[in-house]
Write a protein that holds these residues in place. Structure first.
Motif, PDB file in Angstrom:
ATOM      1  N   VAL A  85       0.773  -1.309   0.189  1.00  0.00           N
ATOM      2  CA  VAL A  85       0.221   0.216  -0.246  1.00  0.00           C
ATOM      3  C   VAL A  85       1.340   1.618   0.124  1.00  0.00           C
ATOM      4  N   VAL A  86       1.132   1.466  -1.410  1.00  0.00           N
ATOM      5  CA  VAL A  86       1.922   3.378  -1.195  1.00  0.00           C
ATOM      6  C   VAL A  86       1.658   4.347  -1.537  1.00  0.00           C
ATOM      7  N   ASP A  87       1.393   5.000  -0.294  1.00  0.00           N
ATOM      8  CA  ASP A  87       1.670   6.619  -0.317  1.00  0.00           C
ATOM      9  C   ASP A  87       2.539   7.167  -1.492  1.00  0.00           C
ATOM     10  N   MET A  88       1.791   7.913  -2.201  1.00  0.00           N
ATOM     11  CA  MET A  88       2.410   8.423  -3.628  1.00  0.00           C
ATOM     12  C   MET A  88       2.452  10.406  -3.362  1.00  0.00           C
ATOM     13  N   GLU A 104      19.676  13.936   0.640  1.00  0.00           N
ATOM     14  CA  GLU A 104      19.794  13.919  -0.364  1.00  0.00           C
ATOM     15  C   GLU A 104      19.172  13.211  -1.248  1.00  0.00           C
ATOM     16  N   THR A 105      18.296  11.466  -0.518  1.00  0.00           N
ATOM     17  CA  THR A 105      17.214  10.892  -0.837  1.00  0.00           C
ATOM     18  C   THR A 105      16.921  11.428  -0.194  1.00  0.00           C
ATOM     19  N   SER A 106      15.312  11.625  -1.113  1.00  0.00           N
ATOM     20  CA  SER A 106      13.747  12.236  -1.119  1.00  0.00           C
ATOM     21  C   SER A 106      13.291  11.033   0.276  1.00  0.00           C
ATOM     22  N   ARG A 107      12.286  11.199   0.360  1.00  0.00           N
ATOM     23  CA  ARG A 107      11.029  10.090   1.177  1.00  0.00           C
ATOM     24  C   ARG A 107      10.882   9.103  -0.332  1.00  0.00           C
ATOM     25  N   ARG A 108      10.592   9.852  -0.979  1.00  0.00           N
ATOM     26  CA  ARG A 108       9.675   8.683  -2.161  1.00  0.00           C
ATOM     27  C   ARG A 108      10.015   7.868  -2.807  1.00  0.00           C
ATOM     28  N   GLU A 109      12.063   8.197  -2.717  1.00  0.00           N
ATOM     29  CA  GLU A 109      13.156   7.239  -3.279  1.00  0.00           C
ATOM     30  C   GLU A 109      13.874   6.063  -1.951  1.00  0.00           C
ATOM     31  N   PHE A 136      -1.646   2.052  -5.261  1.00  0.00           N
ATOM     32  CA  PHE A 136      -1.255   3.281  -5.064  1.00  0.00           C
ATOM     33  C   PHE A 136      -1.896   4.665  -4.728  1.00  0.00           C
ATOM     34  N   PHE A 137      -1.871   5.070  -3.682  1.00  0.00           N
ATOM     35  CA  PHE A 137      -2.535   6.192  -3.323  1.00  0.00           C
ATOM     36  C   PHE A 137      -2.030   7.847  -3.146  1.00  0.00           C
ATOM     37  N   THR A 138      -3.015   8.431  -3.145  1.00  0.00           N
ATOM     38  CA  THR A 138      -2.841   9.901  -2.598  1.00  0.00           C
ATOM     39  C   THR A 138      -4.328  10.531  -2.094  1.00  0.00           C
ATOM     40  N   ASP A 139      -5.000  11.081  -3.577  1.00  0.00           N
ATOM     41  CA  ASP A 139      -6.411  11.605  -2.125  1.00  0.00           C
ATOM     42  C   ASP A 139      -7.584  10.646  -2.981  1.00  0.00           C
ATOM     43  N   ARG A 140      -6.738  10.015  -3.567  1.00  0.00           N
ATOM     44  CA  ARG A 140      -7.219   8.790  -4.298  1.00  0.00           C
ATOM     45  C   ARG A 140      -6.739   8.128  -4.723  1.00  0.00           C
ATOM     46  N   ILE A 141      -7.295   6.621  -5.370  1.00  0.00           N
ATOM     47  CA  ILE A 141      -6.937   5.611  -5.843  1.00  0.00           C
ATOM     48  C   ILE A 141      -5.866   6.099  -6.938  1.00  0.00           C
ATOM     49  N   ARG A 149      -2.051  15.522  -5.191  1.00  0.00           N
ATOM     50  CA  ARG A 149      -1.230  15.727  -4.248  1.00  0.00           C
ATOM     51  C   ARG A 149      -1.448  15.570  -2.810  1.00  0.00           C
ATOM     52  N   GLY A 150      -3.001  14.777  -1.882  1.00  0.00           N
ATOM     53  CA  GLY A 150      -3.074  14.602  -0.689  1.00  0.00           C
ATOM     54  C   GLY A 150      -2.766  13.116  -0.350  1.00  0.00           C
ATOM     55  N   SER A 151      -3.355  13.160   0.988  1.00  0.00           N
ATOM     56  CA  SER A 151      -3.442  11.434   1.234  1.00  0.00           C
ATOM     57  C   SER A 151      -4.794  11.601   2.070  1.00  0.00           C
ATOM     58  N   ASN A 152      -5.005  10.117   1.343  1.00  0.00           N
ATOM     59  CA  ASN A 152      -6.200   9.650   1.742  1.00  0.00           C
ATOM     60  C   ASN A 152      -5.778   8.129   2.250  1.00  0.00           C
ATOM     61  N   LEU A 153      -4.691   7.673   2.798  1.00  0.00           N
ATOM     62  CA  LEU A 153      -5.027   6.630   3.275  1.00  0.00           C
ATOM     63  C   LEU A 153      -5.693   5.665   4.041  1.00  0.00           C
ATOM     64  N   ALA A 154      -7.204   6.228   4.607  1.00  0.00           N
ATOM     65  CA  ALA A 154      -8.446   5.206   5.022  1.00  0.00           C
ATOM     66  C   ALA A 154      -9.107   4.877   3.762  1.00  0.00           C
ATOM     67  N   LEU A 155      -8.501   5.670   2.784  1.00  0.00           N
ATOM     68  CA  LEU A 155      -9.571   4.893   1.392  1.00  0.00           C
ATOM     69  C   LEU A 155      -8.745   4.066   0.752  1.00  0.00           C
ATOM     70  N   ALA A 156      -7.761   4.198   0.474  1.00  0.00           N
ATOM     71  CA  ALA A 156      -6.521   2.680   0.246  1.00  0.00           C
ATOM     72  C   ALA A 156      -6.185   1.825   0.979  1.00  0.00           C
TER      73      ALA A 156
END
Length: 278
Positions: A70-73, A83-88, A112-117, A145-152
């Protein structure tokens, strides 16, 4: 990446991969009469009431497991101090876990999710599928852009019926997901992996700057030159971390924190070794 993951698998996961998980890879087989020493939690009360005697459920290990990532994007994963971002860092963890599943002939899938799937890849076996997952992860360009972990979590719970391992990769900078986390943990073995940047722990000693929330666009002033401001910032994120750990602990969900300035493979090895010893 394959060389690093091969070392990871050889050093630990190939031998103890299944032993570190609690619950997945087990399916119901039959019921039999309860005998002294059996786990009372596995008593089948419906059968016991009909038969007039205690009967317990018997389970058998499946030949393969299902790993679901379950991946937060969300946009907050793209920013950081080092030098390394959270995404990397998240991508490295994703790749290592995917290759580990392949090495053990297990199925692996992802949402993969943000504020949507944003995307859904159903669990499959094989190196080709794992490479497709990793390519998707690295090249993914989310629309939200946002994060809706509950939906994921709710989506995974509704779609993945067969018990498996759900690994959440996120910075967990969102709210309102603990109810869905509880429900998912009832049917899957859930592991929460929090990706941490040094800026999550300490605000740099700096001048007055404008700070923009990458997910909402809201702008505030950051007074990094003020000791009190830096202290309040640190206390806020320390409280956020304690609350996250407490809520996961209450639900018996294992947690792993990986900083962007740490080796993800080393952290995974350490985590799985500690799980295997329990």
């Amino acid at each position: 990446m394959q060389l690093v993951s091969a070392k990871l698998v050889e050093s630990l996961l190939a031998g103890n991969y299944r032993s570190v998980f609690r619950g997945p890879g087990i399916e119901f087989d039959e019921v039999r009469e309860y005998v002294e020493g059996d786990d009372a939690r596995l008593i089948d009360w419906n059968v016991s009431s009909r038969m007039g005697n205690a009967y317990t459920k018997v389970f058998r290990e499946e030949r393969e497991l299902t790993l679901f990532l379950v991946v937060d994007m969300s946009d907050s994963l793209f920013f950081g101090e080092g030098e390394t971002s959270r995404r990397e860092t998240e991508s490295l963890l994703f790749s290592l876990l995917s290759f580990a599943a392949v090495a053990n002939n297990d199925r692996v899938g992802a949402v993969f999710f943000t504020d949507r799937i944003e995307g859904w890849m159903p669990p499959k076996k094989g190196k080709k599928h794992a490479l497709s997952l990793i390519q998707t992860m690295i090249g993914f360009e989310p629309t939200g852009r946002g994060s809706n972990l509950a939906l994921a979590l709710r989506t995974v719970g509704e779609a993945v019926k067969k018990r498996g391992i759900c690994v959440i990769l996120s910075d967990f900078k969102t709210t309102g997901y603990f109810r869905d986390l509880t429900l998912l943990s009832h049917s899957h073995d859930v592991i929460a992996v929090r990706v941490v940047d040094p800026l999550d722990e300490e605000y740099p000693d700096s001048g007055l700057v404008q700070l923009e929330d990458p997910e909402t666009g809201r702008v505030i002033l950051g007074a990094g030159g003020l000791r009190n401001y830096r202290r309040q910032y640190q206390e806020f994120w320390q409280l956020h971390r304690r609350q996250w750990l407490r809520e996961c602990h209450r639900r018996r969900i294992p947690t792993l924190e990986v900083r962007t300035d740490e080796d993800p493979a080393a952290k995974l090895i350490q985590f799985f070794r500690s799980r295997a010893r329990r």
